[in-house]
Structures are given as C-alpha cells and as structure tokens.
Design an enzyme around this catalytic site. Structure first.
Site, PDB file in Angstrom:
ATOM      1  N   THR A 179       0.851  -1.193   0.000  1.00 58.01           N
ATOM      2  CA  THR A 179       0.000   0.000   0.000  1.00 58.01           C
ATOM      3  C   THR A 179       0.882   1.236   0.000  1.00 58.01           C
ATOM      4  OG1 THR A 179      -1.921   1.030   1.059  1.00 58.01           O
ATOM      5  CG2 THR A 179      -0.221   0.138   2.528  1.00 58.01           C
ATOM      6  N   ASN A 180       0.324   2.391   0.334  1.00 56.73           N
ATOM      7  CA  ASN A 180       1.078   3.633   0.428  1.00 56.73           C
ATOM      8  C   ASN A 180       0.532   4.448   1.602  1.00 56.73           C
ATOM      9  OD1 ASN A 180      -1.164   5.384  -0.666  1.00 56.73           O
ATOM     10  ND2 ASN A 180      -0.848   3.998  -2.400  1.00 56.73           N
TER      11      ASN A 180
END
Length: 397
Positions: free
Chosen positions: A208-209
């Site tokens: 993810t980020n």
C-alpha cells in the site's frame, strides 16, 4: 463559514429538544445568526433562556408578544431566514404545517418563510409509523420540505425502534449543505477517487502507500456543498466519508479501475486524487517463483494506469484532473504528466514541502494547465479543494 447567514430553528415538544442547544452553539461558532422559535410544549423540555444565552437573540414563543423590535415579527424573521430547520419536529407540529394550520409563532413564521425548510421528525416509533403521520410527512415532502430520516435505537421510553432525532452534528451538515456555498456546480456530475489502494501479497500481507484520503474527501465534500452530484470511489482512508455523496468502497487498484471505468462515462468532472499502488503481486499461477512459508520473494506486475485510461476515453466536454506527488522536478514532471495522460489539469505537490503531502490537514499545491501555472500557498485541504474546483470551473466556462 456561515457569516452573514440566518438560520431559524423551530423547536417543538420532544425530549430531543435538548440537542438543539448544542446545534445553536455550533451554528454560532460558524458565525451564523441564529433565531429560535419554540412551541409552548417545547418550553417544558428546555428553558428559552438557554437559547437566548447561546444565540444573543430573543427566543420567540408567543405570537402576540409585544417585547420585540419588529412590528410584524413572524414576517420579519421569515424575510431574514436563509433556511429553516424544524428539529425536533413533533407529530403535532408536522400535522399542523402539513395542513396549513398556523396558530403560534413557530407555525406562523414557517408559513411565511419562502426559503428552504428542513424537518427532523422525533417521536415514539409507533407514532412515527402511524399512517396519518406518514401521510403528513409525505405531504410536506410534496411541498418541497426536506425530511431527515430518523435514527433507530433506544427511544426515551426505553423502546427500541426508529423515531430518534439524529445527532446535532448530522443536523448541522444539512444546514451547511443548504446555505454554506453558492451552487455553482448544480447540475454537474463529479467523480472523485480517494485513499490508498491495497494489493494483497497473501492472506496476511499487502502492498500500500501512505495516502490518508483527506484531500480526495475534501474535494468530494466541497463539490457536494457547491451543488454537484458526487460519486466518491474510496480505497483505504483514515477519515470518514462526507455525507450526501455516493461512496463506492474499493480495495485494490483493479477494484478502483473497474469502479472508475463504470462511472466515468456519466461524469462531467473527474478528479483522481487517490494514491494507487503502481504494482501488484503476481498470482501463484503466473509467478515462476516457488512459494514457501519462509520464501519472502515477490514478483510484481504493473497495475492499470487509471489516469491514462481516463485521458484515452475522455468524452467531449469532460474535464479530467489528476494529482502529481513528486520529490524532485515537481513542475517539469507534472507538466509532462499533464500531456502524457491527456488531462486538463494537474494538481502538483512535493513530499519535500512542509505542510504538503500525506496524513496532514494542509496542502501546498500548484495548479497546472496547458496555459497556466498557479502556485497556491499553504492552506487547509478544505480550502485547497475549493480552489481546485474554482480553477476547474474557470477552465470549463
């Protein structure tokens, strides 16, 4: 936010009347001029002095009270009002107004108001579902009154069911939506993406980020407040989705791509503010690696480029706005992205700039189009959202 606006709060006889004191306080904090009208029954639940203290205006109850500054008080207030909210609205008051009965200050003033009227019914659930009450509510709706659906839960008498008045924060959102901003986006359909996509590696781990979704949610809310019909495609976020928008929850970049592709043809404005993961793990079938519990090697493949797809499939008159988060050469890279992705505008910012980027409540953005470049100072993401919409409207006209 509401400076120069006047709100009339009509309070009728219900135990929920105590919540309106906090609503009046919240409105005053937004610099709103608040007037409270009460039925005689409402004074059995809360003292008018409470509202007078909070609003600095006389709380009106008696139609023939001579202690006021206007010659015809209900008409004067009706002319001032930008919106009227009846909360709590008892079955009695709903029935009176629905059938044209104006026999006290509250009902008389409501009848004289040409502005929008919002009604929040509050009563026992059996009373709420009485066919007569339901018919009166439908009648009000047919006359243009907006009806807030009651909440469900434990009622004042201990019963469980619907009939509870929503919390004051919800009532405030209805008022803000009605009067806070000019409706310069009315008739427009706006699609916004927000949040961080997640790409599953296995049942436990994912890629993810750091996107919090705050900027995208701020844009969705701002567009809604300005009258647009908003669809929000939301991946993982750390904030609550705004009210009055259609929210489509997604997890992966593929999920987001499919949701956007389905909704995009119907939109006038599309703003891609989501931070989409660029890569996703290959499936076991596609991977050449032999997986074991101790093997941490992962083969990746690129995800679909949503912004490029939107640029390739853009219909006539549609406005596409993308975001560009850079660490170096912010303007040059963002201008290249504008052309490469066939966008109409890029909102560029840098992770190296204080007050910009993920997880904070402020942003520092440069709005880039083919013929302009506007650097905005640091401001809240709510303010930035409106500046972005202002620029889009300026370019669309």
């Amino acid at each position: 936010m509401l400076k120069g606006k006047t709100v009339l709060l009509g309070v009728s006889g219900s135990i929920a009347a105590y919540k309106i004191a906090n609503l009046a306080r919240m409105l005053k904090k937004l610099h709103c001029n608040v007037h409270v009208l009460m039925t005689q029954n409402a004074t059995q639940f809360i003292n008018p002095v409470t509202f007078e203290t909070l609003t600095a205006n006389k709380c009106l109850i008696d139609t023939f009270d001579r202690n006021f500054q206007y010659s015809v008080e209900h008409v004067a207030l009706a002319k001032q009002a930008d919106v009227v909210m009846l909360a709590p609205a008892s079955a009695n008051v709903i029935g009176k107004i629905a059938n044209g009965i104006a026999d006290d200050m509250l009902t008389t003033t409501v009848m004289a108001c040409p502005c929008k009227k919002i009604v929040a019914p509050a009563m026992n659930h059996n009373m709420y579902h009485n066919p007569i009450v339901q018919d009166n509510i439908k009648k009000l709706a047919s006359y243009g009154y907006e009806i807030i659906t009651p909440d469900s839960g434990m009622l004042a008498n201990g019963d469980l069911g619907d009939g509870r008045m929503p919390e004051e924060e919800v009532l405030l959102e209805y008022i803000i939506r009605e009067i806070a901003f000019p409706k310069d986006l009315e008739g427009k359909k706006v699609l916004v993406t927000a949040g961080a996509t997640r790409e599953a590696i296995d049942p436990v781990r994912f890629i993810t980020n750091h996107s919090s979704g705050k900027m995208g949610f701020a844009i969705a809310k701002a567009a809604m407040l300005r009258g647009a019909e908003v669809t929000l495609v939301a991946a993982h976020t750390e904030v609550k989705a705004p009210m009055f928008v259609k929210t489509v929850p997604v997890t992966s970049a593929e999920d987001m791509f499919l949701a956007v592709a389905e909704a995009a043809p119907l939109q006038d404005i599309i703003i891609k503010a989501a931070a989409v993961s660029d890569y996703t793990p290959l499936s076991a079938a596609d991977s050449k690696l032999k997986k074991s519990d101790s093997d941490m090697s992962i083969q990746l493949k690129r995800t679909k480029d949503i912004l490029a797809y939107l640029g390739e499939t853009k219909k006539e008159g549609q406005f596409i706005c993308g975001f560009s988060m850079e660490t170096d050469n912010v303007i040059e890279n963002s201008k290249a992205k504008l052309t490469k992705k066939n966008c109409d505008m890029i909102c560029a910012n840098s992770l190296r700039t204080e007050g910009a980027g993920f997880g904070v409540d402020t942003n520092v953005i440069t709005l880039i189009t083919y013929d302009s470049e506007e650097e905005l100072p640091m401001m809240s993401k709510d303010e930035a959202a409106h500046r972005i919409l202002d620029k889009i409207l300026d370019k669309q006209l």
